[in-house]
Design a protein around this motif. Structure first.
Motif, mmCIF file in Angstrom:
data_model
loop_
_atom_site.group_PDB
_atom_site.id
_atom_site.type_symbol
_atom_site.label_atom_id
_atom_site.label_comp_id
_atom_site.label_asym_id
_atom_site.label_seq_id
_atom_site.Cartn_x
_atom_site.Cartn_y
_atom_site.Cartn_z
ATOM 1 N N ILE A 127 -93.901 -4.780 15.122
ATOM 2 C CA ILE A 127 -95.179 -5.208 14.530
ATOM 3 C C ILE A 127 -94.913 -6.269 13.475
ATOM 4 N N GLU A 128 -95.804 -7.245 13.428
ATOM 5 C CA GLU A 128 -95.713 -8.210 12.329
ATOM 6 C C GLU A 128 -97.089 -8.342 11.693
ATOM 7 N N LEU A 129 -97.071 -8.531 10.355
ATOM 8 C CA LEU A 129 -98.329 -8.598 9.612
ATOM 9 C C LEU A 129 -98.560 -10.032 9.153
ATOM 10 N N ALA A 130 -99.691 -10.582 9.524
ATOM 11 C CA ALA A 130 -100.058 -11.931 9.074
ATOM 12 C C ALA A 130 -101.546 -12.125 9.284
ATOM 13 N N ASP A 131 -102.126 -12.966 8.427
ATOM 14 C CA ASP A 131 -103.552 -13.296 8.554
ATOM 15 C C ASP A 131 -104.445 -12.057 8.619
ATOM 16 N N SER A 132 -104.117 -11.056 7.802
ATOM 17 C CA SER A 132 -104.903 -9.818 7.723
ATOM 18 C C SER A 132 -104.950 -9.084 9.060
ATOM 19 N N ARG A 133 -103.846 -9.125 9.776
ATOM 20 C CA ARG A 133 -103.819 -8.561 11.101
ATOM 21 C C ARG A 133 -102.410 -8.042 11.391
ATOM 22 N N ALA A 134 -102.333 -6.914 12.106
ATOM 23 C CA ALA A 134 -101.044 -6.420 12.604
ATOM 24 C C ALA A 134 -100.987 -6.763 14.078
ATOM 25 N N SER A 135 -99.933 -7.488 14.457
ATOM 26 C CA SER A 135 -99.869 -7.847 15.878
ATOM 27 C C SER A 135 -98.473 -7.592 16.422
ATOM 28 N N VAL A 136 -98.388 -7.591 17.728
ATOM 29 C CA VAL A 136 -97.108 -7.339 18.393
ATOM 30 C C VAL A 136 -96.331 -8.644 18.379
ATOM 31 N N ARG A 137 -95.120 -8.575 17.845
ATOM 32 C CA ARG A 137 -94.334 -9.780 17.634
ATOM 33 C C ARG A 137 -94.201 -10.616 18.923
ATOM 34 N N ALA A 138 -93.910 -9.944 20.005
ATOM 35 C CA ALA A 138 -93.681 -10.663 21.261
ATOM 36 C C ALA A 138 -95.000 -11.145 21.883
ATOM 37 N N LYS A 139 -96.091 -10.458 21.575
ATOM 38 C CA LYS A 139 -97.384 -10.826 22.175
ATOM 39 C C LYS A 139 -98.429 -10.932 21.058
ATOM 40 N N PRO A 140 -98.400 -12.029 20.334
ATOM 41 C CA PRO A 140 -99.254 -12.135 19.144
ATOM 42 C C PRO A 140 -100.736 -11.916 19.435
ATOM 43 N N ALA A 141 -101.163 -12.118 20.652
ATOM 44 C CA ALA A 141 -102.580 -11.920 20.956
ATOM 45 C C ALA A 141 -102.957 -10.442 20.897
ATOM 46 N N VAL A 142 -101.956 -9.577 21.056
ATOM 47 C CA VAL A 142 -102.232 -8.139 21.003
ATOM 48 C C VAL A 142 -102.086 -7.671 19.563
ATOM 49 N N GLY A 143 -103.174 -7.196 19.005
ATOM 50 C CA GLY A 143 -103.074 -6.777 17.608
ATOM 51 C C GLY A 143 -104.337 -6.073 17.160
ATOM 52 N N VAL A 144 -104.304 -5.693 15.893
ATOM 53 C CA VAL A 144 -105.460 -5.009 15.328
ATOM 54 C C VAL A 144 -105.636 -5.503 13.889
ATOM 55 N N SER A 145 -106.875 -5.752 13.514
ATOM 56 C CA SER A 145 -107.125 -6.304 12.171
ATOM 57 C C SER A 145 -106.954 -5.225 11.111
ATOM 58 N N PHE A 146 -106.672 -5.667 9.876
ATOM 59 C CA PHE A 146 -106.572 -4.715 8.758
ATOM 60 C C PHE A 146 -107.875 -3.936 8.630
ATOM 61 N N LYS A 147 -108.967 -4.617 8.893
ATOM 62 C CA LYS A 147 -110.270 -3.980 8.787
ATOM 63 C C LYS A 147 -110.345 -2.773 9.722
ATOM 64 N N ASP A 148 -109.955 -2.987 10.965
ATOM 65 C CA ASP A 148 -110.006 -1.878 11.923
ATOM 66 C C ASP A 148 -108.990 -0.796 11.576
ATOM 67 N N LEU A 149 -107.849 -1.220 11.074
ATOM 68 C CA LEU A 149 -106.835 -0.235 10.679
ATOM 69 C C LEU A 149 -107.334 0.631 9.535
ATOM 70 N N ALA A 150 -108.003 -0.016 8.572
ATOM 71 C CA ALA A 150 -108.497 0.744 7.422
ATOM 72 C C ALA A 150 -109.544 1.747 7.885
ATOM 73 N N ALA A 151 -110.351 1.344 8.827
ATOM 74 C CA ALA A 151 -111.373 2.255 9.333
ATOM 75 C C ALA A 151 -110.730 3.418 10.087
ATOM 76 N N LEU A 152 -109.687 3.113 10.850
ATOM 77 C CA LEU A 152 -108.967 4.151 11.578
ATOM 78 C C LEU A 152 -108.276 5.129 10.648
ATOM 79 N N ALA A 153 -107.723 4.571 9.577
ATOM 80 C CA ALA A 153 -106.817 5.339 8.738
ATOM 81 C C ALA A 153 -107.497 6.560 8.173
ATOM 82 N N ASP A 154 -108.595 6.352 7.522
ATOM 83 C CA ASP A 154 -109.113 7.429 6.715
ATOM 84 C C ASP A 154 -110.550 7.117 6.362
#
Ligand code: FES
Ligand code: FES
Lengths: 765, 162
Positions: free
Chosen positions: A573-600
């Protein structure tokens, strides 16, 4: 305005990003303490002593109280018994302190000493009523001139038994008699610096808001240290600390003056809970110049021994400082720093110091940007005098003695262990920026045409970011809300130093967020953890550490959740532009916003951590070079070029760094050429308005040119503190420039300030 | 103390109030109209933090009584930007050039510079410094402020001050 780093994520540290503070401040929507207005709020005004020293015989408040709209008139008998404890968290309970009664008790000790506090429905009424308070004073002999204080019969504080507050000698000067006697050259002078002061354009002020229903006390304060104000107040009143909240939004400059809690502020804390309504006090300019504290005002006998090649063999300083009637804090340790730093960034094999601090019946000493800067003034002025005596160029003399990188770490004779500095590099860079040889040629040409140009050089090294005690720790909390907004909470205390912006830059980088997604909350003690505020050039490094530690915790959680969500390993995973994405496939990822909603949801993602400093201080060095022309008929000094080469490590934001250097430099220029917090022989202050206390304006200040050398510190990000240096380096550079210009006249400058009248007097001699 | 009534236009809005004759325009704006962007740094006419436009002229509002502004058109820092909250050319230039730190002196500088560039769209460097010498700043050393005025002068020449 941001730069892109190689990894594709935004990299904000190092960029000249716009400040997040600016929109509100540029449109008149800031919230300075005088902008706080609460329902039913009352206004306070002090009655202050018009006499340097007197016994208070009687205070008659009846006429003042009879004025409609006046609610209270407090005297020492009303407020002072409310004091439980009074000591600063950053200084500690064990440190000795001058007795500081909130209101003068029995005796007034300087012009401006607070004697009574009037509370009325408006500031206008409070001022009217203050004039109606009758105080009978019996004048007493005053100690005005600090150079006579030690042997004066009158005592500023009878209870202390002496006007000498404290003194310290590491090694007596006589220990070096032999070195000096056998040296090829000796330079020895007594150098004086006059009183001047921080003079923020916004004065000090508080709004104290107590609820008798809940027992909560909220203080809106103009301060560099909201958490100190809170803890100090809780101890002062004997209130549990969780009942006291301090809120600081915008503070209109501080420069050290708003670090400690002064007597006036204690009065407000004591009166606030009694008056049954919110209570505001904002000092006016006259009060600021009378009572907010003075700085500088000191002298020293300094001497240096040189061998035949101009190498320094020993340096000694015997330093004496005027601390006024109520210095805050206890002045011995700040004064001792003048001694320990005196050798500066030079190879000085032997040395020592003696320092002495004195009470006088003048306003108390308060911290000011580089409180120990006299060490640089005295050393650099002495070096120029020595060079002239030895017929060596002042640049050459310095070059022979400046520490080289390969000599580091280097322990000076007073125990300071310098490292990660570059004095020779900043020096050569600054001289190259000027083209020193070319200037010397121009100077010679001008002289033959009857014009007097000069160049002044100054080097210093300072200890920033104290890493001990409560200074050595700083917390942060970072929260990613389910909306995607990221908020970073730090203790705060910005008074213009842009830590809102730099903390946002650092947080965005540390998390891989877009800077526009990050907000910061600072200065509210209810929602931030304890931090020691803006002092000691610590904010940059310490908040960087706090953000680093906290972001590291949060990153781990983001990575873990993202890896789970995206079905890949954490390492992918790599973090950039407020998004976590798969290093090898940058198009696959999830935004911090969605992660925060998922988290808790709805709590989002949150972490808190505290950074603890890894070194007792972080060394910073710089070279100042100034050129000027002196009109020998009028004594007027015109500054021509001003160059600062500084090594503050990597810069978080070059605009902020250069802004800090420029601001400090102009304060130093003001201190040499214009500013004088003067008293007459009877102890009456004679500079209590901006008509008499002259601040530099844009018309007197040259463009400042900046050079940067980058030696990383051992601290977070390699950053160093840069808040104070300008005010340290500028005074000796300006003095040396003027002295150089006047050297054909055989003039020696050992006394400040250098206004036109002083320069004409020097030339007449 | 008796109060007198004043009617004036502030940032384009008609305002009417009663005020003690001794109340300064600065205090009136700050306290009665709650326009707290106008700051007080000295209250004796030197620092310029309280500068506002009165009928277009840059004026120190600490040196003027509110009653003297009766019938006048007053513009404060709150009225300098565009109504939608956007920054004026002068305000943007201050932001671009790091022309402010604590921001306390800033409203006075922005208002003074706005009036100056309106009247002198082609200032030389010494003219800029001279024009700024009526405002005190303790934070910036004036470096960013001078640069901001130079940048904003470009906008002034193009007639884009607002
Ligand atoms: S407050 Fe009006 S000029 Fe300073
Ligand atoms: S920005 Fe602080 S006084 Fe100008």
């Amino acid at each position: 305005m941001t730069e892109r780093a190689a990894d594709g994520g935004a990299r904000y540290a190092g960029a000249r990003v716009h400040r997040v503070e600016d929109d509100r401040l540029l449109t008149g929507r800031g919230t300075f303490v005088d902008d706080v207005s609460l329902p039913g709020m009352l206004h306070a005004c002090f009655v202050r002593s018009p006499i340097a020293r007197a016994a208070i015989q009687r205070i008659d408040t009846s006429a003042a109280l009879a004025l409609p709209g006046v609610r209270f008139v407090f005297t020492a008998a009303d407020l002072n018994p409310g004091v439980r404890e009074q000591w600063h968290t950053t200084i500690g309970k064990e440190m000795p302190e001058t007795p500081r009664p909130p209101l003068a008790e029995g005796e007034v000790r300087f012009v401006g000493d607070p004697v009574a506090l009037v509370v009325a429905e408006s500031r206008y009424l409070a001022e009217d009523a203050a004039e109606l308070v009758e105080v009978d004073y019996e004048p007493l002999p005053a100690v005005v001139d600090y150079t006579e204080a030690e042997h004066a019969k009158a005592l500023v504080h009878e209870s202390h038994g002496s006007n000498v507050i404290a003194q310290l000698t590491t090694v007596p000067a006589s220990a070096f008699d032999e070195v000096f006697a056998s040296a090829a050259h000796v330079a020895s002078e007594t150098i004086y610096q006059q009183a001047y002061a921080p003079v923020p354009i916004e004065g000090r002020g508080l709004v104290v808001d107590y609820s008798s229903v809940t027992g909560d006390l909220t203080i809106h304060a103009s301060t560099q240290t909201p958490h100190e104000v809170r803890l100090f107040c809780s101890r002062l009143l004997g209130m549990p600390e969780e009942r006291v909240r301090v809120v600081t939004r915008d503070t209109g400059g501080g420069f050290g003056q708003k670090v400690m809690v002064q007597r006036d502020e204690m009065c407000l804390m004591l009166a606030g809970p009694v008056v049954g309504a919110p209570l505001k006090w904002v000092e006016d300019r006259r009060e600021n110049l009378l009572a907010a504290g003075k700085s500088r005002q000191e002298h020293a006998a300094v001497k240096m021994a040189f061998d035949a090649d101009g190498a320094i063999q020993a340096a000694y300083i015997d330093f004496v400082q005027d601390c006024g009637a109520y210095p805050t804090p206890w002045p011995l340790f700040p004064a001792a720093a003048v001694g320990t730093f005196f050798p500066g960034p030079y190879r000085v094999p032997r040395g020592g110091f003696a320092v002495k601090t004195l009470y006088t019946n003048t306003v108390g000493r308060a911290p000011y940007r580089g409180p120990w800067q006299f060490e640089s003034l005295a050393r650099e002025v002495l070096l120029d005098i020595a060079a002239r005596q030895m017929h060596v160029d002042p640049a050459e003399l310095r070059r022979r003695n400046l520490l080289r990188r390969d000599e580091l770490p280097y322990k000076n004779p007073n125990g300071m262990n310098y490292d990660n500095i570059s004095p020779l590099e900043t020096f050569e860079q600054a001289l190259a920026m000027l083209d020193y040889a070319k200037f010397r040629a121009e100077q010679a040409e001008a002289r033959s045409a009857g014009r007097y140009l000069g160049v002044g050089l100054a080097n210093y090294v300072e200890a920033s970011t104290p890493g001990y005690g409560v200074y050595g720790t700083e917390p942060a909390t970072i929260r990613i809300a389910p909306t995607g907004r990221i908020t970073v909470y730090v203790a705060g205390g910005s008074s213009g130093n842009s830590i809102e912006t730099t903390v946002v830059q650092l947080t965005a980088d540390a998390l891989g967020a877009k800077i526009e997604d990050v907000d910061t909350v600072q200065g509210d003690t209810a929602v931030t953890g304890f931090g020691a505020g803006t002092a000691g050039s610590r904010s940059g490094s310490m908040t960087a550490g706090a953000v680093r530690e906290t972001a590291a915790v949060l990153r781990e959680r983001i990575l873990a959740i993202a890896a789970h969500e995206l079905g890949v390993a954490i390492e992918d995973i790599e973090l950039a532009d407020s998004r976590a994405s798969v290093r090898a496939k940058p198009a696959v990822g999830v935004s911090f916003k969605d992660l925060a909603a998922l988290a808790d949801a709805p709590a989002g993602l949150e972490a808190s951590a505290r950074y603890t400093a890894n070194s007792p201080s972080i060394w910073v060095n710089a070279t100042h070079v100034c050129t000027c022309e002196v009109d020998v008929a009028t004594g007027r000094v015109q500054l021509l070029r001003y160059i600062v080469s500084e090594d503050c490590g990597p810069m978080i934001n070059p605009n902020v760094v250069e802004g800090q250097i420029a601001g400090g430099t102009v304060q130093g220029i003001g201190g040499v050429l214009f500013e004088h917090l003067a008293y007459d022989d009877d102890g009456n202050p004679v500079a209590t308005t901006f008509m008499d206390y002259l601040l530099p304006t844009a018309a007197e200040v040259p463009a400042i040119e900046f050079g940067h050398i980058e030696t990383p510190s051992p601290g977070p990000g390699g950053y160093k503190g840069v808040g104070e240096g300008g005010a340290i380096g500028a005074p000796p550079a300006v003095v040396n420039a003027v002295a150089d210009a006047l050297s054909p006249f055989g003039v020696k400058i050992t006394r400040l300030p250098l206004g036109p009248s002083q320069i004409v007097a020097l030339l007449d001699r | 103390m008796g109060e007198v009534s004043v009617k004036l236009t502030v940032n384009g809005q008609p305002r009417a109030a009663t005020v003690e004759p001794r109340v300064t325009l600065a205090d009136f704006l700050r306290e009665q109209l709650q326009l707290t962007g106008t700051h007080l740094g000295c209250e004796h006419g030197v620092c310029g933090a309280c500068t506002v436009l009165v009928d277009g002229a840059a004026v120190r509002s600490c040196l003027m009584f509110a009653v003297q502004a009766d019938g006048a058109e007053v513009t404060t820092i709150e009225g300098i930007g565009s109504p939608d909250g956007g920054l004026s050319a002068v305000q943007s230039a201050f932001r671009d050039c790091h022309g402010l730190q604590c921001g306390f002196c800033t409203p006075g500088f922005v208002v003074s510079v706005t009036a100056f560039l309106r009247d002198h769209p082609n200032p030389t460097d010494p003219e800029i410094r001279e024009a700024l010498s009526g405002n005190l700043c303790r934070c910036t050393g004036y470096q960013g402020i001078v640069n901001a005025v130079q940048q904003a002068a470009g906008a002034a020449r193009r007639g884009e001050l607002r």
